[in-house]
Design an enzyme around this catalytic site. Structure first.
Site, PDB file in Angstrom:
ATOM      1  N   CYS A   1      24.385  -1.703  26.244  1.00 62.19           N
ATOM      2  CA  CYS A   1      23.938  -1.485  27.619  1.00 62.19           C
ATOM      3  C   CYS A   1      22.502  -0.990  27.632  1.00 62.19           C
ATOM      4  CB  CYS A   1      24.860  -0.520  28.359  1.00 62.19           C
ATOM      5  SG  CYS A   1      24.615   1.214  27.985  1.00 62.19           S
TER       6      CYS A   1
ATOM      7  N   CYS B   1      33.652   1.672  26.314  1.00 59.93           N
ATOM      8  CA  CYS B   1      33.949   0.900  25.105  1.00 59.93           C
ATOM      9  C   CYS B   1      32.711   0.889  24.212  1.00 59.93           C
ATOM     10  CB  CYS B   1      34.395  -0.524  25.438  1.00 59.93           C
ATOM     11  SG  CYS B   1      33.117  -1.624  26.055  1.00 59.93           S
TER      12      CYS B   1
ATOM     13  N   CYS C   1      31.519  -1.088  30.902  1.00 58.12           N
ATOM     14  CA  CYS C   1      32.276  -1.671  29.802  1.00 58.12           C
ATOM     15  C   CYS C   1      31.801  -3.113  29.630  1.00 58.12           C
ATOM     16  CB  CYS C   1      33.783  -1.571  30.007  1.00 58.12           C
ATOM     17  SG  CYS C   1      34.466  -2.615  31.264  1.00 58.12           S
TER      18      CYS C   1
END
Length: 148
Positions: free
Chosen positions: A93, A86, A14
């Site tokens: 990422c 999220c 996250c």
């Protein structure tokens, strides 16, 4: 076979690694037992939220020794499954090539405003949703819950 890894390696991602991913790590550790090796990280790590620690303690899971970690800490690690919790983490990422990924867009309880009882209730709701999703994940993978 000797040397063959039998645990499924799972990474929860996250933004801050302060609440959702920490709670998910806690739930999979608790429910997955020895079948999983679990970690969590954030794209912009901060610190573990005190209400996440409190809500998980209510459920018998201790996050008090957890710390926020950066996704960069795991750049060279191998995971069987990477789960973003999220949209920001999903969009920012790094890729883990060849690894299965899931996306759980969960409400950020740390971003909810209000008095402490209101915020605590949101943390509880998010924890309950994470528990449900972790139980579903384990069931789909054919892993059994540890005896309680």
């Amino acid at each position: 076979m000797s040397g063959e890894r039998t645990k499924r390696r799972v990474l929860f991602l996250c933004t801050g690694n302060s609440a959702r991913s920490q709670m998910a790590e806690g739930w999979l550790r608790a429910l997955g037992g020895d079948a999983y090796e679990v970690a969590s990280a954030g794209t912009h790590p901060s610190s573990v939220h005190p209400l996440a620690i409190e809500v998980m303690r209510e459920r018998g899971i201790d996050l008090s020794a957890h710390r926020s970690k950066s996704v960069e800490d795991f750049a060279d690690a191998e995971f069987d499954l990477v789960i973003t919790v999220c949209d920001v983490a999903r969009d920012s990422c790094p890729l883990f090539p060849g690894k299965r990924g899931l996306h759980w867009n969960l409400t950020d309880p740390a971003a909810v405003e209000g008095d402490e009882s209101t915020r605590l209730e949101i943390f509880r709701q998010v924890s309950d949703e994470i528990e449900r999703r972790v139980r579903d994940l384990i069931a789909r993978e054919g892993k059994v819950y540890p005896a309680s």
